[in-house]
Design a protein around this motif. Structure first.
Motif, PDB file in Angstrom:
ATOM      1  N   ALA A 131      20.236  89.740  87.833  1.00  0.00           N
ATOM      2  CA  ALA A 131      20.291  90.894  86.932  1.00  0.00           C
ATOM      3  C   ALA A 131      21.581  90.864  86.124  1.00  0.00           C
ATOM      4  O   ALA A 131      22.629  90.446  86.611  1.00  0.00           O
ATOM      5  CB  ALA A 131      20.202  92.190  87.732  1.00  0.00           C
ATOM      6  N   ASP A 132      21.471  91.301  84.851  1.00  0.00           N
ATOM      7  CA  ASP A 132      22.641  91.330  83.961  1.00  0.00           C
ATOM      8  C   ASP A 132      23.852  91.969  84.622  1.00  0.00           C
ATOM      9  O   ASP A 132      24.961  91.478  84.493  1.00  0.00           O
ATOM     10  CB  ASP A 132      22.322  92.133  82.697  1.00  0.00           C
ATOM     11  N   ASP A 133      23.645  93.069  85.308  1.00  0.00           N
ATOM     12  CA  ASP A 133      24.782  93.783  85.889  1.00  0.00           C
ATOM     13  C   ASP A 133      25.412  93.033  87.059  1.00  0.00           C
ATOM     14  O   ASP A 133      26.508  93.358  87.476  1.00  0.00           O
ATOM     15  CB  ASP A 133      24.391  95.202  86.302  1.00  0.00           C
ATOM     16  N   GLY A 134      24.761  92.008  87.583  1.00  0.00           N
ATOM     17  CA  GLY A 134      25.323  91.217  88.675  1.00  0.00           C
ATOM     18  C   GLY A 134      25.812  89.848  88.250  1.00  0.00           C
ATOM     19  O   GLY A 134      26.587  89.207  88.958  1.00  0.00           O
ATOM     20  N   PHE A 135      25.375  89.390  87.085  1.00  0.00           N
ATOM     21  CA  PHE A 135      25.707  88.019  86.678  1.00  0.00           C
ATOM     22  C   PHE A 135      27.207  87.824  86.491  1.00  0.00           C
ATOM     23  O   PHE A 135      27.747  86.775  86.837  1.00  0.00           O
ATOM     24  CB  PHE A 135      24.944  87.621  85.406  1.00  0.00           C
ATOM     25  N   ASP A 136      27.902  88.825  85.967  1.00  0.00           N
ATOM     26  CA  ASP A 136      29.355  88.698  85.780  1.00  0.00           C
ATOM     27  C   ASP A 136      30.063  88.527  87.122  1.00  0.00           C
ATOM     28  O   ASP A 136      31.052  87.791  87.215  1.00  0.00           O
ATOM     29  CB  ASP A 136      29.921  89.898  85.036  1.00  0.00           C
ATOM     30  N   ARG A 137      29.566  89.172  88.166  1.00  0.00           N
ATOM     31  CA  ARG A 137      30.176  89.003  89.499  1.00  0.00           C
ATOM     32  C   ARG A 137      29.896  87.609  90.047  1.00  0.00           C
ATOM     33  O   ARG A 137      30.746  87.009  90.693  1.00  0.00           O
ATOM     34  CB  ARG A 137      29.671  90.084  90.461  1.00  0.00           C
ATOM     35  N   VAL A 138      28.699  87.079  89.779  1.00  0.00           N
ATOM     36  CA  VAL A 138      28.378  85.714  90.211  1.00  0.00           C
ATOM     37  C   VAL A 138      29.270  84.735  89.454  1.00  0.00           C
ATOM     38  O   VAL A 138      29.819  83.789  90.040  1.00  0.00           O
ATOM     39  CB  VAL A 138      26.881  85.387  89.982  1.00  0.00           C
ATOM     40  N   ARG A 139      29.441  84.958  88.164  1.00  0.00           N
ATOM     41  CA  ARG A 139      30.319  84.108  87.343  1.00  0.00           C
ATOM     42  C   ARG A 139      31.746  84.116  87.909  1.00  0.00           C
ATOM     43  O   ARG A 139      32.388  83.068  88.049  1.00  0.00           O
ATOM     44  CB  ARG A 139      30.333  84.597  85.906  1.00  0.00           C
ATOM     45  N   ALA A 140      32.264  85.296  88.204  1.00  0.00           N
ATOM     46  CA  ALA A 140      33.619  85.406  88.737  1.00  0.00           C
ATOM     47  C   ALA A 140      33.754  84.650  90.059  1.00  0.00           C
ATOM     48  O   ALA A 140      34.754  83.960  90.286  1.00  0.00           O
ATOM     49  CB  ALA A 140      33.998  86.878  88.914  1.00  0.00           C
ATOM     50  N   ALA A 141      32.769  84.766  90.921  1.00  0.00           N
ATOM     51  CA  ALA A 141      32.813  84.046  92.208  1.00  0.00           C
ATOM     52  C   ALA A 141      32.780  82.538  91.985  1.00  0.00           C
ATOM     53  O   ALA A 141      33.520  81.779  92.610  1.00  0.00           O
ATOM     54  CB  ALA A 141      31.644  84.485  93.089  1.00  0.00           C
ATOM     55  N   PHE A 142      31.914  82.099  91.069  1.00  0.00           N
ATOM     56  CA  PHE A 142      31.790  80.669  90.770  1.00  0.00           C
ATOM     57  C   PHE A 142      33.108  80.121  90.219  1.00  0.00           C
ATOM     58  O   PHE A 142      33.535  79.027  90.550  1.00  0.00           O
ATOM     59  CB  PHE A 142      30.656  80.438  89.770  1.00  0.00           C
ATOM     60  N   GLU A 143      33.744  80.920  89.369  1.00  0.00           N
ATOM     61  CA  GLU A 143      35.004  80.489  88.763  1.00  0.00           C
ATOM     62  C   GLU A 143      36.208  80.697  89.691  1.00  0.00           C
ATOM     63  O   GLU A 143      37.318  80.342  89.343  1.00  0.00           O
ATOM     64  CB  GLU A 143      35.227  81.226  87.439  1.00  0.00           C
ATOM     65  N   GLY A 144      35.961  81.276  90.873  1.00  0.00           N
ATOM     66  CA  GLY A 144      37.020  81.460  91.847  1.00  0.00           C
ATOM     67  C   GLY A 144      37.843  82.704  91.642  1.00  0.00           C
ATOM     68  O   GLY A 144      38.935  82.827  92.159  1.00  0.00           O
ATOM     69  N   ASP A 145      37.286  83.663  90.915  1.00  0.00           N
ATOM     70  CA  ASP A 145      38.010  84.890  90.603  1.00  0.00           C
ATOM     71  C   ASP A 145      37.656  86.065  91.523  1.00  0.00           C
ATOM     72  O   ASP A 145      38.040  87.183  91.264  1.00  0.00           O
ATOM     73  CB  ASP A 145      37.737  85.348  89.166  1.00  0.00           C
ATOM     74  N   SER A 146      36.877  85.783  92.577  1.00  0.00           N
ATOM     75  CA  SER A 146      36.456  86.941  93.407  1.00  0.00           C
ATOM     76  C   SER A 146      37.350  87.112  94.602  1.00  0.00           C
ATOM     77  O   SER A 146      38.075  86.249  94.993  1.00  0.00           O
ATOM     78  CB  SER A 146      35.018  86.738  93.880  1.00  0.00           C
TER      79      SER A 146
END
Length: 146
Positions: A131-146
């Motif tokens: 979902a759009d509202d969750g994709f930014d959190r997945v992106r942040a985790a993938f990029e190591g920002d979580s």
């Protein structure tokens, strides 16, 4: 990957989430604002984001994946993506199965970018919708920002 031709608006009507007149109202807003139709319908209060995400998953023929699951998988499979993969394709690797790269996407555009990318020569891939509202959190985790 051939994408279905049925529009998101018609899928929402068929599922009973909006009426034809509500869809037309959303299309008028879309023309004025440039929003995607789902965004326009949600902004008008005519449907909710979950209904739009479900219809988009049906349109793309891609199963929905819960954001928390996608975050866990994306974090564990960072090494599957070449440099700039996310920026060039809009997709995040979730793992591999039977020689197929499994990817998280947020929209139809990412699928087109994947098909046109030379980052996956001769590589089969499958997509899951986040979902759009969750994709930014997945992106942040993938990029190591979580």
């Amino acid at each position: 990957m051939e994408l279905p031709q049925e529009t998101l608006g018609l899928l929402l009507i068929r599922a009973g989430h909006v009426t034809r007149s509500q869809l037309y109202e959303g299309l008028r807003r879309q023309q004025k604002t440039g929003e995607r139709i789902g965004e326009a319908l949600v902004a008008l209060g005519l449907t909710d984001g979950h209904a739009v995400t479900e219809a988009l998953a049906e349109q793309l023929g891609a199963p929905l994946i819960p954001t928390a699951t996608a975050i866990t998988l994306a974090t564990a499979h960072r090494a599957l993506a070449p440099p700039n993969f996310l920026n060039e394709t809009g997709a995040i690797p979730l793992g591999e199965m039977d020689g197929c790269l499994l990817l998280a996407v947020a929209d139809r555009k990412a699928i087109g970018l994947l098909e046109a990318s030379n980052l996956l020569p001769d590589k089969k891939f499958g997509v899951y919708l986040v979902a759009d509202d969750g994709f930014d959190r997945v992106r942040a985790a993938f990029e190591g920002d979580s």
